[in-house]
Design an enzyme around this catalytic site. Structure first.
Site, PDB file in Angstrom:
ATOM      1  N   GLU A  23       1.190 -51.857  10.996  1.00 51.30           N
ATOM      2  CA  GLU A  23       2.166 -50.913  11.548  1.00 51.30           C
ATOM      3  C   GLU A  23       2.387 -49.761  10.580  1.00 51.30           C
ATOM      4  OE1 GLU A  23       5.760 -52.923  12.671  1.00 51.30           O
ATOM      5  OE2 GLU A  23       4.772 -54.196  14.145  1.00 51.30           O
ATOM      6  N   HIS A  55       7.979 -51.759  17.855  1.00 49.98           N
ATOM      7  CA  HIS A  55       8.853 -52.588  17.011  1.00 49.98           C
ATOM      8  C   HIS A  55      10.324 -52.261  17.284  1.00 49.98           C
ATOM      9  CE1 HIS A  55       8.627 -55.092  13.098  1.00 49.98           C
ATOM     10  NE2 HIS A  55       9.718 -55.410  13.778  1.00 49.98           N
TER      11      HIS A  55
END
Length: 527
Positions: free
Chosen positions: A262, A280
């Protein structure tokens, strides 16, 4: 008294700063810094409050010469080097419960989105189509939800799913049968879960044991048409394998809020059929952001001001209410650990901490940590309760804890025993008046003494005139005796003398003391 100083280095609810101030801390809010800028200022602070933007590296920790605690407003602490922080004696905390409901609700939303193909239907409808026949969904009522992880968030998901009339099964090695019954769920092994579940939702941390827990083999052997949701941690699913299973139809649909890497600006799953994702967002609600900010401020303040330890990842928990009661016990435990560490010879491989009477009813982990903090000073002068267990483990020290509910000669007692080449050696202490630590036994000899400051330990034959000779020697060197404590095994046998002194005793005076008739051992002690 100087106030503890805390730095908030990431953007969080402004009420966090207010809580720090109300609880007796001085606080600075400095965000949008570079690592170099943070390293320049971090040495001023006792506490550091972060979210996900600040990365606490070895370099930052080396510069943080006064840092005692790091608090992460949220669950994930991938941005903190916890092992290195532990070695530096810095407590690392998170706030695992502040966003539990938010994350659980996001998982439920993902389940519903998969069941009714909402994202794809929305996109095509807004594009001017009316693709009603292309989106035949399924009901969640009566379907089986398999939870991988049934802790705090998983149990909330279970409750919400039961409200949707789903049957819930769970795989969690730490889930007891009693807890499963309490939650109204069925505990199963992982293969059984994957063979029975219509939906799977992951709620487990990422560890060596859980990495790729949904591997290619497990995905291919799961119930055909299974639907998978992951709002926990990236890396729990083999992403390349999941893509292949989505394309083959083995996995009917998948929804991910987290990815192995990420920010996930490029991922093999993008564009896969029946795949939806969010960036997220599990903890991204107004309520959760406020909650975790307030909680981290409360936790850091409790530690710096009162000694309370909550949600620490590298130290036993100690509530702010427990801390005052445990403080004298921890002082006694640390002194006993220090005493046996200074007196025992050779390479020590085992240490046992025994608690009797009232001490047996207390939270034992902080007491054990305090013993190790005192004991491990024989190896390091920068040891504390945080890094002591890690130093002990590095040296291969075996630590055991024994709790005896019986009450002996004392209402409360802590005994520390080490195994030496000559056999076990133990020291024991109690509390007078519930708050005054006292040594009451040393290597099998009863003796009452307060362990503090500069002390002199002498083992000698119990013969007339010895006390006068040792007193004369110290007096001739202008060394004043504060307290004088005696113990012996039997009349005329081996005796112990423990003196507190007003100043550190020089090595040459120790050498002279060893020449006194009847002396077997002389050792200077520091507490």
């Amino acid at each position: 008294m100087t106030k503890p100083k805390v730095l908030i280095s990431d953007k969080m609810d402004p009420n966090a700063a207010r809580i720090f101030e109300e609880r007796g801390c001085e606080v600075d809010v400095i965000t949008d810094h570079t690592p170099e800028q943070l390293a320049e200022i971090i040495g001023q602070y006792d506490g550091l409050a972060i979210r996900s933007s600040t990365t606490v590296t070895k370099e930052i920790l080396d510069a943080a010469t006064n840092l005692k605690v790091i608090g992460r407003a949220g669950i994930g602490v991938d941005n903190v080097d916890i092992p290195y922080a532990s070695g530096k004696g810095v407590v690392v905390m998170n706030t695992p419960f502040g966003n539990s409901i938010t994350t659980a609700e996001h998982a439920i939303a993902m389940i519903m989105a998969l069941a009714r193909q909402i994202p794809a239907a929305n996109t095509r409808t807004q594009a001017g189509e009316w693709p009603k026949k292309d989106f035949m969904g399924i009901e969640v009522t009566g379907k089986t939800l398999g939870l991988i992880g049934a802790g705090n968030i998983g149990s909330i998901v279970a409750s919400r799913a039961q409200g949707l009339k789903m049957k819930v099964i769970a795989y969690d090695p730490f889930l007891t049968e009693e807890r499963a019954i309490e939650l109204g769920i069925e505990k199963v092994d992982l293969d059984t879960l994957l063979g029975r579940a219509d939906f799977v939702s992951l709620h487990t941390p990422l560890t060596d044991q859980t990495r790729n827990i949904l591997s290619r083999e497990r995905l291919e052997n799961a119930k055909p048409g299974i639907r998978i949701v992951n709002c926990a941690r990236g890396g729990l699913i083999d992403e390349a394998a999941l893509k292949d299973c989505l394309e083959s139809g083995q996995v009917a649909a998948a929804a991910l809020d987290v990815f192995e890497s990420e920010p996930a600006t490029d991922n093999p799953l993008f564009g896969a059929p029946n795949f939806i994702c969010t960036p997220h967002l599990g903890a991204s609600t107004t309520e959760a952001q406020v909650n975790v900010a307030l909680q981290v401020a409360e936790q850091i303040s409790d530690y710096l001001v009162n000694g309370g330890v909550t949600n620490a990842l590298n130290m036993p928990s100690l509530s702010a209410e427990e801390a005052p009661k445990l403080k004298p016990y921890m002082g006694l435990a640390e002194a006993l650990g220090s005493l046996v560490g200074q007196l025992a010879h050779g390479n020590l491989e085992k240490v046992s901490i025994e608690r009797e009477g009232a001490a047996a009813e207390l939270n034992g982990k902080p007491i054990t940590g305090a013993v190790l903090a005192g004991f491990m000073r024989r190896y390091s002068d920068t040891v504390n309760m945080v890094n002591a267990p890690y130093l002990a483990k590095e040296r291969g020290l075996e630590v055991s804890e024994v709790r005896q509910s019986r009450e002996g000669a004392f209402n409360t007692l802590i005994r520390v025993t080490v195994q030496t080449a000559e056999g076990p050696r133990s020291v024991a202490g109690t509390l007078f008046g519930n708050d005054a630590p006292r040594l009451v036994e040393i290597f099998g000899i009863g003796i009452e003494a307060e362990l503090s400051g500069h002390m002199l330990y002498v083992v000698n034959d119990d013969k007339p005139g010895f006390i006068g000779r040792i007193g004369t020697l110290l007096g001739s060197h202008d060394i004043n005796i504060g307290t004088f404590n005696l113990g012996r095994r039997e009349a005329g046998g081996e005796a112990v003398l423990l003196l507190s002194l007003d100043q550190k005793i020089p090595d040459d005076v120790i050498a002279q003391a060893t020449e006194i008739e009847g002396v077997k051992l002389v050792k200077a002690l520091e507490f």
